[in-house]
Design a protein around this motif. Structure first.
Motif, PDB file in Angstrom:
ATOM      1  N   SER A   1       1.010  -1.119   0.055  1.00  0.00           N
ATOM      2  CA  SER A   1       0.123   0.086  -0.028  1.00  0.00           C
ATOM      3  C   SER A   1       0.553   1.156  -0.043  1.00  0.00           C
ATOM      4  CB  SER A   1      -0.789   0.223   1.376  1.00  0.00           C
ATOM      5  OG  SER A   1      -0.198  -0.224   2.539  1.00  0.00           O
TER       6      SER A   1
ATOM      7  N   PHE B   1       4.654   1.706   4.238  1.00  0.00           N
ATOM      8  CA  PHE B   1       5.942   1.223   4.723  1.00  0.00           C
ATOM      9  C   PHE B   1       7.210   1.556   3.822  1.00  0.00           C
ATOM     10  CE2 PHE B   1       8.703  -2.098   6.813  1.00  0.00           C
ATOM     11  CZ  PHE B   1       9.714  -2.462   5.884  1.00  0.00           C
ATOM     12  N   GLN B   2       7.010   1.665   2.619  1.00  0.00           N
ATOM     13  CA  GLN B   2       8.146   2.195   1.707  1.00  0.00           C
ATOM     14  C   GLN B   2       8.193   3.745   1.815  1.00  0.00           C
ATOM     15  OE1 GLN B   2       5.483   0.044   0.701  1.00  0.00           O
ATOM     16  NE2 GLN B   2       6.725  -1.766   0.686  1.00  0.00           N
TER      17      GLN B   2
ATOM     18  N   ASP C   1      -1.197   1.570   6.030  1.00  0.00           N
ATOM     19  CA  ASP C   1      -0.930   1.206   7.604  1.00  0.00           C
ATOM     20  C   ASP C   1       0.375   1.950   8.063  1.00  0.00           C
ATOM     21  OD1 ASP C   1       0.927  -0.314   6.103  1.00  0.00           O
ATOM     22  OD2 ASP C   1       0.952  -1.857   7.646  1.00  0.00           O
TER      23      ASP C   1
ATOM     24  N   ARG D   1       9.114   0.965  13.403  1.00  0.00           N
ATOM     25  CA  ARG D   1      10.579   0.233  13.614  1.00  0.00           C
ATOM     26  C   ARG D   1      10.616  -0.265  14.951  1.00  0.00           C
ATOM     27  NH1 ARG D   1      10.264  -0.135   9.166  1.00  0.00           N
ATOM     28  NH2 ARG D   1      11.742   0.476   7.473  1.00  0.00           N
TER      29      ARG D   1
ATOM     30  N   ILE E   1      -3.603  -5.517   7.657  1.00  0.00           N
ATOM     31  CA  ILE E   1      -2.466  -5.796   8.238  1.00  0.00           C
ATOM     32  C   ILE E   1      -2.310  -5.660   9.857  1.00  0.00           C
ATOM     33  CG2 ILE E   1       0.115  -5.079   8.055  1.00  0.00           C
ATOM     34  CD1 ILE E   1      -0.566  -3.831   5.248  1.00  0.00           C
TER      35      ILE E   1
ATOM     36  N   GLN F   1      -0.881  -5.077  13.108  1.00  0.00           N
ATOM     37  CA  GLN F   1       0.307  -4.413  13.776  1.00  0.00           C
ATOM     38  C   GLN F   1       0.325  -4.831  15.057  1.00  0.00           C
ATOM     39  OE1 GLN F   1       2.623  -3.203  12.070  1.00  0.00           O
ATOM     40  NE2 GLN F   1       1.867  -2.732  10.029  1.00  0.00           N
TER      41      GLN F   1
ATOM     42  N   GLY G   1       2.023  -7.500   9.652  1.00  0.00           N
ATOM     43  CA  GLY G   1       3.127  -6.507   9.357  1.00  0.00           C
ATOM     44  C   GLY G   1       3.803  -6.193  10.483  1.00  0.00           C
ATOM     45  N   GLY G   2       4.646  -5.309  10.373  1.00  0.00           N
ATOM     46  CA  GLY G   2       5.619  -4.823  11.510  1.00  0.00           C
ATOM     47  C   GLY G   2       6.553  -5.818  11.829  1.00  0.00           C
ATOM     48  N   LEU G   3       7.123  -6.853  10.918  1.00  0.00           N
ATOM     49  CA  LEU G   3       7.971  -7.681  11.282  1.00  0.00           C
ATOM     50  C   LEU G   3       8.985  -7.667  10.063  1.00  0.00           C
ATOM     51  CD1 LEU G   3       5.830 -10.493  12.577  1.00  0.00           C
ATOM     52  CD2 LEU G   3       7.260  -9.112  13.999  1.00  0.00           C
TER      53      LEU G   3
ATOM     54  N   VAL H   1      11.954  -6.408  10.193  1.00  0.00           N
ATOM     55  CA  VAL H   1      12.474  -5.106  10.191  1.00  0.00           C
ATOM     56  C   VAL H   1      13.851  -5.281  11.092  1.00  0.00           C
ATOM     57  CG1 VAL H   1      10.548  -3.889   9.545  1.00  0.00           C
ATOM     58  CG2 VAL H   1      10.754  -4.554  11.824  1.00  0.00           C
TER      59      VAL H   1
ATOM     60  N   MET I   1       4.483 -10.272   5.658  1.00  0.00           N
ATOM     61  CA  MET I   1       5.263  -9.398   4.905  1.00  0.00           C
ATOM     62  C   MET I   1       6.644  -9.274   4.963  1.00  0.00           C
ATOM     63  SD  MET I   1       2.128  -6.377   4.680  1.00  0.00           S
ATOM     64  CE  MET I   1       2.307  -6.053   3.115  1.00  0.00           C
ATOM     65  N   GLY I   2       7.108  -9.602   3.961  1.00  0.00           N
ATOM     66  CA  GLY I   2       8.594  -9.040   3.939  1.00  0.00           C
ATOM     67  C   GLY I   2       9.500 -10.190   4.234  1.00  0.00           C
TER      68      GLY I   2
ATOM     69  N   MET J   1      14.935 -10.735  -0.709  1.00  0.00           N
ATOM     70  CA  MET J   1      16.151 -11.889  -0.416  1.00  0.00           C
ATOM     71  C   MET J   1      16.606 -12.285  -1.691  1.00  0.00           C
ATOM     72  SD  MET J   1      17.657 -12.128   2.575  1.00  0.00           S
ATOM     73  CE  MET J   1      16.787 -12.297   4.079  1.00  0.00           C
TER      74      MET J   1
ATOM     75  N   ARG K   1      17.361  -9.899  -4.339  1.00  0.00           N
ATOM     76  CA  ARG K   1      18.665  -8.758  -3.873  1.00  0.00           C
ATOM     77  C   ARG K   1      20.111  -9.895  -4.029  1.00  0.00           C
ATOM     78  NH1 ARG K   1      17.512  -5.169   1.135  1.00  0.00           N
ATOM     79  NH2 ARG K   1      16.150  -4.043  -0.568  1.00  0.00           N
TER      80      ARG K   1
END
Ligand SMILES: CO[C@@H]1O[C@H](CNc2nc3cc4c(=O)[nH]c(N)nc4cc3[nH]2)[C@H]2OC(C)(C)O[C@@H]12
Length: 378
Positions: A99, A102-103, A152, A156, A193, A195, A221-223, A225, A252-253, A275, A278
């Motif tokens: 959404s 986060f970015q 959302d 961190r 999401i 949180q 979310g929120g993980l 990180v 997520m992520g 991962m 990259r």
């Protein structure tokens, strides 16, 4: 296993479980997503260094796009004028879009968050932009996204509990506004999401409030990180009992191959992570034998492929010596081949998990997979 076909509406089916691990499929008009699923990240309308056909052939059913990047370049209205993201990048399967919140927080400069959204400057050209829950859903609609994420606020970690609670409650209000803005779109879905940072009570409160909104799927979310894997796994265990079993769970992520095994074991159905792509661009290969850094001189005269048993040409047909040479020479083909290998390995891992869950041998599969990583290279 019941085979799955695209359906006019968005449906999720669990075909088998093994402990808390589940396998099944999400069916929607643009195609079927076999779960557990790994979504290659296609941030700026491309899975970096890959043709869309290759991504499909190696087994990916769905890719991820980013609202933040695409709204800045080429622009949401322009993407719609060009026929939408699927046509633009020649990916005809489902696309899930993040959404943007986060970015914005991890990439943009000079951002200001308030109760109605976030104001920020583009990391590309410094232009000012405003993103509200409604605008995020509007942009995802203009892109043609099949699974749209709510806007959302991801805090961190580490962070004080008050800050985590404030962000969690704001995200809940934004979930309601996104659901209203999304309306009824039968073949598509909007996911909430969860949180709540690393505070179990806040995680449970977030999950329960989102479930009351009766959404089509729920992300955690929120993980991923920077927190230890144990904290991430503890939060999954905290949230999972409060999420409906008949709807998809998306972490997520995440993550490394080991993260994927341990999260599927705890009931997660969908993943995305930069991962494999990259790492591929940095000379790192994920294989059944563990992670291999092709920059390392020990590969200079190693004539073996990465994995002679793989169906992926990048893993089967090129010597480590050649890959080492390409990486040392900073050749573009090195990035291409290692990205291809890594995504193929991730999809093979997901396919292996799906089969293992169907056959009731998930924990054995996980143990054998980890043992393969440990077996020191000959
Ligand atoms: C391995 O790459 C780093 O790991 C991060 C991936 N971890 C991650 N956790 C996420 C959480 C959320 C969230 O709470 N909400 C929304 N809407 N989207 C999210 C997206 C997320 N991706 C990447 O993020 C950075 C930039 C830290 O490096 C990458």
């Amino acid at each position: 296993m019941t085979d799955h076909h695209p359906t006019p509406d968005f449906r999720f089916r669990v075909d088998a479980t093994d402990g808390q691990a589940r396998t099944g499929a999400i069916t929607m008009p643009r195609g079927v997503v076999r779960t557990p699923a790994f979504m290659p990240v296609g941030t700026a309308a491309t899975v970096k260094a890959m043709y869309a056909d290759q991504v499909r052939e190696l087994g990916a059913d769905i890719v991820l796009g980013n609202t933040y990047h695409l709204m800045l370049r080429p622009g949401a209205e322009r993407m719609a004028r060009l026929g939408g993201l699927h046509h633009f990048m020649r990916w005809d399967g489902p696309i899930l879009t993040d959404s943007g919140g986060f970015q914005v927080m991890s990439l943009s400069a000079l951002r200001k968050l308030d109760a109605d959204g976030v104001t920020f400057r583009s990391h590309i050209d410094g232009t000012a932009h405003r993103m509200s829950p409604e605008r995020s859903i509007e942009i995802q609609g203009l892109l043609g996204s099949d699974i749209q994420m709510q806007l959302d606020e991801c805090v961190r970690l580490p962070a004080p509990p008050e800050a985590i609670e404030k962000a969690m409650r704001l995200s809940l209000r934004w979930a309601e506004r996104c659901r209203t803005a999304f309306g009824e779109q039968p073949g598509k879905a909007m996911f909430g999401i969860v949180q709540g940072g690393d505070v179990p009570d806040l995680r449970v409160a977030s999950a329960r409030a989102l479930v009351d909104l009766d959404l089509k799927g729920y992300a955690i979310g929120g993980l991923a990180v920077g927190e230890p894997q144990a904290v991430m796994l503890a939060m999954i265990e905290t949230v999972e009992p409060h999420l409906p079993a008949h709807k998809p769970r998306y972490l997520m992520g995440v993550g490394t191959p080991d993260d994927l095994l341990r999260s599927v074991e705890r009931g997660v159905d969908m993943f995305d992570c930069v991962m494999p792509t990259r790492a591929g661009r940095h000379g790192l290969a994920y294989t059944r034998h563990g992670r291999i850094n092709l920059r390392n001189a020990r590969h200079a005269e190693d004539t073996r492929p990465l994995d002679e048993a793989s169906a992926c040409p990048a893993a089967r047909d090129y010597s480590r010596a050649y890959l080492h040479h390409l990486v040392r020479s900073d050749e573009i083909l090195g990035m291409m081949l290692l990205t291809w290998n890594n995504l193929a390995y991730y999809q093979d891992l997901m396919a292996g998990m799906r089969a293992a869950i169907r056959e009731g041998r998930f924990l054995t599969f996980a143990a054998e997979t980890r043992a393969g990583w440990e077996r020191a290279e000959a």
